[in-house]
Scaffold this motif. Structure first.
Motif, PDB file in Angstrom:
ATOM      1  N   SER A  10      15.252   1.483   7.670  1.00 59.47           N
ATOM      2  CA  SER A  10      15.116   2.930   7.464  1.00 59.47           C
ATOM      3  C   SER A  10      16.081   3.675   8.362  1.00 59.47           C
ATOM      4  N   CYS A  11      16.590   4.785   7.836  1.00 62.67           N
ATOM      5  CA  CYS A  11      17.411   5.645   8.682  1.00 62.67           C
ATOM      6  C   CYS A  11      16.592   6.867   9.087  1.00 62.67           C
ATOM      7  N   ALA A  12      16.975   7.433  10.197  1.00 61.45           N
ATOM      8  CA  ALA A  12      16.243   8.573  10.749  1.00 61.45           C
ATOM      9  C   ALA A  12      17.210   9.528  11.417  1.00 61.45           C
ATOM     10  N   ALA A  13      16.794  10.765  11.539  1.00 64.83           N
ATOM     11  CA  ALA A  13      17.617  11.785  12.187  1.00 64.83           C
ATOM     12  C   ALA A  13      16.793  12.532  13.213  1.00 64.83           C
ATOM     13  N   GLY A  14      17.423  12.811  14.328  1.00 63.40           N
ATOM     14  CA  GLY A  14      16.757  13.575  15.366  1.00 63.40           C
ATOM     15  C   GLY A  14      17.760  14.487  16.046  1.00 63.40           C
ATOM     16  N   PHE A  15      17.258  15.526  16.671  1.00 63.63           N
ATOM     17  CA  PHE A  15      18.131  16.525  17.291  1.00 63.63           C
ATOM     18  C   PHE A  15      17.958  16.526  18.799  1.00 63.63           C
ATOM     19  N   ARG A  16      19.089  16.675  19.483  1.00 66.69           N
ATOM     20  CA  ARG A  16      19.113  16.783  20.958  1.00 66.69           C
ATOM     21  C   ARG A  16      18.400  15.607  21.614  1.00 66.69           C
ATOM     22  N   ILE A  17      18.734  14.406  21.182  1.00 66.15           N
ATOM     23  CA  ILE A  17      18.171  13.195  21.774  1.00 66.15           C
ATOM     24  C   ILE A  17      19.094  12.725  22.887  1.00 66.15           C
ATOM     25  N   ILE A  18      18.544  12.496  24.049  1.00 69.24           N
ATOM     26  CA  ILE A  18      19.373  11.981  25.123  1.00 69.24           C
ATOM     27  C   ILE A  18      19.601  10.488  24.899  1.00 69.24           C
ATOM     28  N   TYR A  19      20.689   9.992  25.457  1.00 73.92           N
ATOM     29  CA  TYR A  19      21.121   8.623  25.159  1.00 73.92           C
ATOM     30  C   TYR A  19      20.033   7.602  25.442  1.00 73.92           C
ATOM     31  N   SER A  20      19.325   7.767  26.532  1.00 72.12           N
ATOM     32  CA  SER A  20      18.301   6.786  26.911  1.00 72.12           C
ATOM     33  C   SER A  20      17.146   6.729  25.908  1.00 72.12           C
ATOM     34  N   ASN A  21      17.045   7.717  25.048  1.00 72.14           N
ATOM     35  CA  ASN A  21      15.976   7.757  24.048  1.00 72.14           C
ATOM     36  C   ASN A  21      16.450   7.432  22.641  1.00 72.14           C
ATOM     37  N   PHE A  22      17.682   6.989  22.507  1.00 67.70           N
ATOM     38  CA  PHE A  22      18.198   6.659  21.171  1.00 67.70           C
ATOM     39  C   PHE A  22      17.315   5.628  20.475  1.00 67.70           C
ATOM     40  N   GLY A  23      16.745   4.735  21.218  1.00 65.54           N
ATOM     41  CA  GLY A  23      15.986   3.643  20.629  1.00 65.54           C
ATOM     42  C   GLY A  23      14.512   3.926  20.421  1.00 65.54           C
ATOM     43  N   GLU A  24      14.083   5.141  20.710  1.00 65.12           N
ATOM     44  CA  GLU A  24      12.666   5.487  20.582  1.00 65.12           C
ATOM     45  C   GLU A  24      12.418   6.146  19.229  1.00 65.12           C
ATOM     46  N   SER A  25      11.584   5.547  18.419  1.00 63.94           N
ATOM     47  CA  SER A  25      11.339   6.116  17.091  1.00 63.94           C
ATOM     48  C   SER A  25      10.718   7.502  17.173  1.00 63.94           C
ATOM     49  N   SER A  26       9.988   7.767  18.238  1.00 68.97           N
ATOM     50  CA  SER A  26       9.356   9.083  18.399  1.00 68.97           C
ATOM     51  C   SER A  26      10.371  10.202  18.643  1.00 68.97           C
ATOM     52  N   SER A  27      11.623   9.834  18.919  1.00 73.85           N
ATOM     53  CA  SER A  27      12.667  10.839  19.137  1.00 73.85           C
ATOM     54  C   SER A  27      13.184  11.439  17.830  1.00 73.85           C
ATOM     55  N   TYR A  28      12.865  10.803  16.725  1.00 71.69           N
ATOM     56  CA  TYR A  28      13.425  11.184  15.434  1.00 71.69           C
ATOM     57  C   TYR A  28      12.412  11.971  14.615  1.00 71.69           C
ATOM     58  N   ASN A  29      12.895  13.047  14.010  1.00 72.56           N
ATOM     59  CA  ASN A  29      12.022  13.949  13.277  1.00 72.56           C
ATOM     60  C   ASN A  29      12.019  13.692  11.765  1.00 72.56           C
ATOM     61  N   TYR A  30      13.102  13.114  11.272  1.00 71.11           N
ATOM     62  CA  TYR A  30      13.250  12.961   9.824  1.00 71.11           C
ATOM     63  C   TYR A  30      13.534  11.494   9.503  1.00 71.11           C
ATOM     64  N   TRP A  31      12.898  11.031   8.440  1.00 70.32           N
ATOM     65  CA  TRP A  31      13.016   9.626   8.067  1.00 70.32           C
ATOM     66  C   TRP A  31      13.325   9.513   6.577  1.00 70.32           C
ATOM     67  N   GLY A  32      14.181   8.528   6.262  1.00 67.58           N
ATOM     68  CA  GLY A  32      14.434   8.188   4.882  1.00 67.58           C
ATOM     69  C   GLY A  32      13.393   7.200   4.387  1.00 67.58           C
ATOM     70  N   GLN A  33      13.507   6.803   3.135  1.00 70.32           N
ATOM     71  CA  GLN A  33      12.466   5.998   2.496  1.00 70.32           C
ATOM     72  C   GLN A  33      12.586   4.517   2.777  1.00 70.32           C
ATOM     73  N   GLY A  34      13.678   4.053   3.305  1.00 70.47           N
ATOM     74  CA  GLY A  34      13.838   2.637   3.603  1.00 70.47           C
ATOM     75  C   GLY A  34      14.452   1.855   2.463  1.00 70.47           C
TER      76      GLY A  34
END
Length: 125
Positions: A94-118
């Motif tokens: 799945s792809c996801a998009a998030g805004f203003r994510i700091i580098y150390s949080n790139f790998g956290e799924s909770s940082s992303y607000n929008y998700w595709g269907q997979g």
């Protein structure tokens, strides 16, 4: 933001696939696009991410060297090139998009607000 992932399928071990994630919607400023995967019976895990502006990337340690994330800004599309695929790479990606994510949080799924269907990737002979 709407995300549409594609490119999954059946591939033999050692083969390659390129996934695409087409984005549409709001203006893309300070966006990070991420790829995650979830195998049957397992938790979702981080694969890779790329910052839309500047192109900073991050990868799961176990996938470095085999997977590569890239972007095409004119097409608003992010790609995940997967090489030397193994059966354990089988998962829904799945792809996801998030805004203003700091580098150390790139790998956290909770940082992303929008998700595709997979899109399903199956690695099998």
């Amino acid at each position: 933001v709407q995300l549409q992932a594609s490119g999954g399928g059946l591939v033999q071990p050692g083969g390659s696939l390129r996934l695409s994630c087409a984005a549409s919607g709001r203006t893309f400023t300070d966006v990070v696009m991420g790829w995650f995967r979830q195998a049957p019976g397992r938790e979702r895990e981080f694969v890779a991410a790329i910052r839309w502006s500047g192109g900073t990337t991050s990868y799961a340690d176990s996938l470095k060297g085999r997977f590569a994330v890239s972007k095409d800004m004119t097409k608003k599309t992010v790609y995940l090139q997967m090489n030397s695929l193994k059966p354990e790479d089988t998962a829904v990606y799945s792809c996801a998009a998030g805004f203003r994510i700091i580098y150390s949080n790139f790998g956290e799924s909770s940082s992303y607000n929008y998700w595709g269907q997979g899109t399903l990737v199956t690695v099998s002979s």
